[in-house]
Each structure stands twice: as C-alpha cells, then as structure tokens.
Design an enzyme around this catalytic site. Structure first.
Site, PDB file in Angstrom:
ATOM      1  CG  ASP A  45      -1.754  -1.145   1.427  1.00 19.47           C
ATOM      2  OD1 ASP A  45      -1.726  -2.041   0.578  1.00 19.47           O
ATOM      3  OD2 ASP A  45      -2.468  -1.198   2.436  1.00 19.47           O
ATOM      4  CD1 TRP A  55       2.315  -7.696   3.292  1.00 20.45           C
ATOM      5  CD2 TRP A  55       2.565  -9.086   5.036  1.00 20.45           C
ATOM      6  NE1 TRP A  55       1.669  -7.149   4.373  1.00 20.45           N
ATOM      7  CE2 TRP A  55       1.802  -7.965   5.456  1.00 20.45           C
ATOM      8  CE3 TRP A  55       2.864 -10.081   5.951  1.00 20.45           C
ATOM      9  CZ2 TRP A  55       1.328  -7.846   6.752  1.00 20.45           C
ATOM     10  CZ3 TRP A  55       2.395  -9.956   7.256  1.00 20.45           C
ATOM     11  CH2 TRP A  55       1.630  -8.848   7.636  1.00 20.45           C
ATOM     12  NE  ARG A  59      -6.874  -3.872   7.340  1.00 21.20           N
ATOM     13  CZ  ARG A  59      -7.547  -4.965   7.628  1.00 21.20           C
ATOM     14  NH1 ARG A  59      -7.681  -5.334   8.887  1.00 21.20           N
ATOM     15  NH2 ARG A  59      -8.109  -5.697   6.678  1.00 21.20           N
TER      16      ARG A  59
END
Length: 652
Positions: free
Chosen positions: A230, A254, A353
């Site tokens: 992101d 990740w 979030r």
C-alpha cells in the site's frame, strides 16, 4: 660468526619455516574438508528421526504449508516445518544418537523465537547443552530461514541427540529447520544472536542495486530492494512529493511492515530514502496517511519548516491508531507520545486500520476516516480533532462495499473549481459521490467502479497539493512471478500517478482518471498519425518498435466495430462497445461516434484509460522482455482519427 655457524642457523630457520608451512597446510586442509551432513530432510520420510504430536506430521514439508506466509531460504525440496495445523499444534522431532566429529554444527532455522518452546536443542545424556530458536516473536516477521551455528569443539568425540521442539500454541508457535551439518567452519551467525534479528534500519545496501533488471518498472515506482504494498502518507511539502509505502526491509515477501519512503519533485523521478517509521514494542506499522500541520496545531514546528504528521495503524492486537511527526521535511520521524494511541481501539480488535487524516477548512477541524471490520454492512468511522492528539467520533458510514484503506477527497466537477463534490473510495476502488460537512458524509447510495482491472488496490491521494489537482497512486498488486526470481531484488510496484476529477454524464457524476502531465518529461520521440484508414496507420505503427510506451488512439466506431491492438505481445481487443484485455472488460461505448483509448506500457504493467479516463483498467503484466512490436488490425474498415505513440525514457 663463521661461515659454518651461519649456515647452521640458516638451515634451522628453513626447517622451522618448513614446519610452520606444513602446519598451516594441514590446518587449511582440515578446514577445507567437506561438511558432514547430519540431516538435510530430502526424503519423503523422517527416516531415523522420531516425531511426536501433530505439529511435524509424518514426513518433511514441501516448503510452505496451508495458511502460512511463504517459506524461503531452505535447501532443496523439503524441510522440517511444524506449522502443520497452524500455530496451535505441538510436538517434537528427535534424532538418533550422533557422534560430534567437527568443532561446529551449522543449520538453517526460522519461525518463532520462544525459548524452550520453539527451538532446536542439542542434548548430551538428556541435558540441553546448546539451543537455538527462530527469529520471530512479534506480528509480521518473515518465514525466511537463516544460517546459524554452534561452537561444539568441547563436545568432539561425544554422542549427542538433536531435537526440534514446538510447544508454543500462540503467534509464531512453530519452527522451521533444515540442512544440519557438522563443519570445520563457522557459517552464518552465532545461534545466540538469532533472536536479535536483522537490523530493520539498514538501508545502505539498497543503493547498490540499481534499477535496470529485466522486469524492473522504468516509470513506475518500485522499491530498490524487497517487498512493497500500500502507498502511505502521500503528501506535498516544500517542493517535494512524499510517497511512503508498506515495506518489508528484510525480504521480497510480505512481512515486518515498515514505512518505506521516497521523494520526488514531479511524481515521476523518485529517490528512495531510508525507512521512515519502524516497528516498535512488538507491533508493526500498517497503512495510514500524512498531512502538513500548516497552523502548527500540534505545536512541534521548528523554525519555518512546517511539521509533517503521519497517522498509522499500530498492528498489535488489539490494533489502534498512532502518530509520528517530522520537523525536518520527512527525513526523520519521532513517535508521538512514545507511539501510544491517538485513537484507542474501538472494540473491533484487529479490524481497525488505515486512518486517513486531513484538514477540513470550512469547519476548521482535522478529520479522520477509519475503516473498521464488522459483519455486513462494512463501517467507516469519522473523527474530528482540534490538535491531532485528541479525536472524537462524530459519525458512521455503513455500506456493504467498504473494505479497508478508505480515502475521502474533494474533487472539482467538469473542471470547475467552484463546483465540487466529495468522493469516498476503498481499497478495491469502489466509490460513492456526495457531500461532506466535516462530520457526516451523505450520498445517493449509488456505488460505482473506479478501476476495472485486477491489480489496482489501496490507492491514496496526495494531501496538501500545490495546485488544484487531486492525484492518486495505487498499489499495482500482482503475482509474485517474475519478481521473486533470483534476478529480481524487489517485489511489487506502484501505479502511475493519475489525476482525479468528476464529470457529468447521462448516468450522473462519474470519476475520471488520467495520467499526470509530468509524464511528458519522459517523452523520447513520437509517432503521430491523423485522419487515416486503419491499414495505413497499422503499417506506420508496425515500423515503430518501442519498449516503454504512452499510446493514444481515437477511432470512429459503432456497435459493430471491432479492432485489435498489439502492444509488445499483449492483445487489447475492441468489440461490443468495450475494450477487452485478459479477463477484463473495460466499457467504452462510442461518444458522438468516436472511441478513445490511452495505454501506458512498462516492463511489467499495462494501464488502460478509455474515453478520456471514464473507464480505467490497471494490470500487472509479464511482458516479453525483448518484444518491442506494436500493431493494429481489423477485418473491417475503421477510420482512425488520431494515433500518437510516445517512446519513453526511463525515469531512473
């Protein structure tokens, strides 16, 4: 001294030198002796090793298990992996008796850092005399195995037993082990240093990588090294655009979520800076936004440089929203209040979030938009603050479509800066248009699609833009191949920046997106064709090979028109009032008898903008590295209004 005495001394010296050389050679030969492989687990059974419990199963694992992050760094095809059934399962795996014949035992190890519970033990007469855990004790982390060693010189000649232990049922409650060897050489790091883990701050080696790998994007941002996802904290300050991003500093998968950082003067040429916000207190740094504290409401401004504030999700259950600030134009950040919550957990545990913060001028308040996870409908919480420190919930927005990474922006309508509406969109870029008064967002509940492709996700717009434009960048999420091949030091890329505006159509207000004009700085040379037939245009296009492409096409069309556009081996078809690329359909009905398409082609992406940006489709794509061919064809007579192809230079 007489000649005979001198000769005697020289002779003794030569003997001594010869003995020293012989000793050195013996040591070198000993060190060079091949390792003794104790266990490489390259069979479909554990052989003489005995498993107990459920965690290890009955045979070694073929890499990653169900529900596990990707495991890497092991040798061969198999390894010991106690994630069978997840972190809740337990067990042991014990070797037969082994004689220590070398001064070092080396091994590959990963997984949880729980002393005595997720560990590899070396035992003499049932007593643990050496132990090692994995490196991970907190959320995030990496499933990559690292090489480590024990010094066992004092145990040479003794018989020992090795045991892999998994007795932890919580997070990182598993262990990965492979390639255990007896050696005359140290390899890797001392086992006692494993839990220190690599230094997440390390950035110096990034500069050595360069940007010219075969699949490296040439005008889309990618991290010099390792994983990104992101975009975060997009903001303009003092002549620089800042792009922060979700980043793993340690591997190209990740994990270890950290805010990476890059700056640009034109949103095209980027320079990556050292990592901005690092994990702390056992949690990692998830997505969020940055804003310029123009009026110094936080009270931290130094001199004339405005404070840059960054709100982010602190990812340690239960999640909460925290803040950092910079007084030196984003070069360094300090955690606000030691990283404690500015918005405590609201009762949704780990489903809170990605705070979007911005200054709402009419109400003279800071606003925060926060996604929270619950059963349908999805929910967005809206908060206000006077000082960035204390936030009060003022409204909720419930819709089935909303899912993480929310952005709320004000856009001009039909190019009129005096006529504006607000746009709320989520990570998958579904959106609604409406009104926002600083507290409440109201709409007609008409949900629309902002990108038709499969690879545009978690887009964010720049705060504090220096002009009237609203510009967004998304994560162009894609398959790991070929970014995870040995040749690629990075993984994933960002989309090219696009402006966002609203346009009045027969179906109401719609979002239009368009590549920023700054792309023109990359134009190398240009092929331009106007008012011709398709065959003539195709012949000229075929004679114009290109690698990096910005192509615009306008043609006359009706409901029966079909044509095919070839770009470096990729096929884009127009038929039945839409462009078709891969499995994606991009609507593009003729407008006054004309259809237009703009396509950006990089080394690993294809982005389509139909009918001046009314429909956009973003694609990660594995392009043929040496294919430069462009083409156009149709079985019909098609009138080409305009065809313009710009070859692009690399932004790097």
């Amino acid at each position: 001294m007489n000649l005979r005495s001198f000769a005697r001394l020289v002779g003794l010296g030569m003997v001594a030198s010869s003995l020293h050389l012989a000793a050195v050679l013996l040591i070198a030969q000993e060190i060079a002796r091949p390792d003794i492989v104790i266990a490489d687990f390259e069979e479909n059974s554990y052989g003489d090793w005995k498993p107990t419990g459920e965690a290890f199963g009955t045979q070694p694992a073929q890499g990653t298990l169900d529900g596990q992050m990707e495991v890497s760094g092991y040798e061969g095809k198999y390894l010991v992996n106690s994630f069978r059934g997840g972190d809740r399962t337990t067990g042991t795996l014990t070797s037969p008796s082994i004689k220590i014949e070398r001064p070092f035992v080396t091994f590959l190890i990963g997984g949880g850092a729980h002393a005595g519970e997720t560990c590899l033990n070396l035992m003499v007469d049932g007593e643990v005399v050496r132990t090692a855990t994995g490196p991970n004790a907190a959320p995030g982390g990496s499933e990559r195995l690292m090489r480590a060693y024990w010094d066992v010189s004092e145990l040479i000649g003794k018989r020992v037993v090795l045991q892999v232990v998994d007795q932890h049922r919580g997070g990182w409650g598993h262990l990965n082990v492979d390639d255990i060897r007896a050696s005359n050489r140290r390899a890797g790091i001392p086992a006692e240093e494993i839990t220190k883990g690599p230094d997440l701050r390390t950035f110096a080696s990034y500069e050595e990588v360069g940007y010219d790998q075969a699949y490296r994007p040439q005008f889309h941002f990618s991290s010099l090294r390792n994983w990104l996802n992101d975009p975060n904290g997009m903001v303009y300050l003092d002549g620089e655009y800042h792009l922060f991003f979700q980043h793993n500093p340690l591997a190209n998968v990740w994990g270890n979520m950290t805010w990476g950082h890059a700056v640009s003067q034109d949103m095209v040429h980027w320079k990556q800076l050292p990592h901005a916000i690092l994990p702390y207190k056992g949690g990692t740094i998830f997505s969020g936004t940055a804003a310029v504290d123009v009026d110094n409401t936080l009270g931290m401004q130094q001199g004339d440089v405005k404070t840059l504030v960054a709100a982010f999700t602190f990812a340690k259950s239960p999640f909460y929203q925290a803040m950092a600030y910079s007084t030196d134009r984003g070069r360094t950040f300090e955690l606000w209040n030691e990283g404690k919550a500015i918005v405590p957990n609201q009762g949704y545990d780990a489903g809170e979030r990605d705070p979007k913060i911005f200054w709402h001028e009419p109400s003279k308040k800071w606003a925060m938009v926060l996604w929270v996870k619950q059963a349908k409908p999805g929910r967005v919480l809206i908060f206000n603050s006077d000082d960035l420190q204390r936030w009060t919930e003022v409204s909720q927005f419930d819709r089935d479509w909303v899912f993480e990474c929310m952005d709320l922006v004000e856009l001009s309508v039909d190019g009129d800066p005096t006529h504006k509406k607000w746009l709320l969109y989520d990570a998958s870029f579904e959106y609604e248009v409406g009104e926002f008064d600083g507290k409440t967002f109201t709409t007609d509940k008409k949900v629309q699609r902002g990108d038709y492709g499969p690879n545009y996700y978690a887009a964010q717009s720049f705060n504090n833009m220096p002009d009237d434009r609203c510009v967004s960048i998304g994560w162009m999420r894609g398959d790991n191949h070929p970014f995870l091949t040995e040749e690629m030091p990075f993984n994933q890329q960002m989309s090219f920046p696009t402006t966002m505006e609203l346009k009045t159509t027969a179906d109401g207000l719609k979002l239009i997106r368009w590549p920023v004009k700054e792309i023109e700085a990359l134009y190398d040379d240009t092929l331009s064709i106007e008012a011709t037939d398709l065959n003539s245009a195709a012949a000229k296009l075929q004679a114009y090979p290109a690698e990096l492409v910005d192509l615009s096409l306008e043609f006359e069309a009706d409901e029966s028109t079909e044509l095919l556009l070839y770009l470096r081996g990729e096929k884009i078809t127009y038929r039945e009032g839409a462009f078709h690329y891969g499995n994606t359909t991009v609507p593009a009905m003729p407008i006054d008898g004309v259809v237009s398409l703009r396509v950006l082609v990089d080394r690993a992406s294809v982005e389509l903008f139909a009918n001046q940006g009314l429909a956009v489709s973003t694609h990660y794509a594995v392009l043929e590295p040496f294919n430069r061919s462009l083409g156009l064809s149709s079985s019909q007579e098609v009138k080409i209004r305009k065809l313009v192809v710009h070859r692009l230079k690399s932004a790097w």
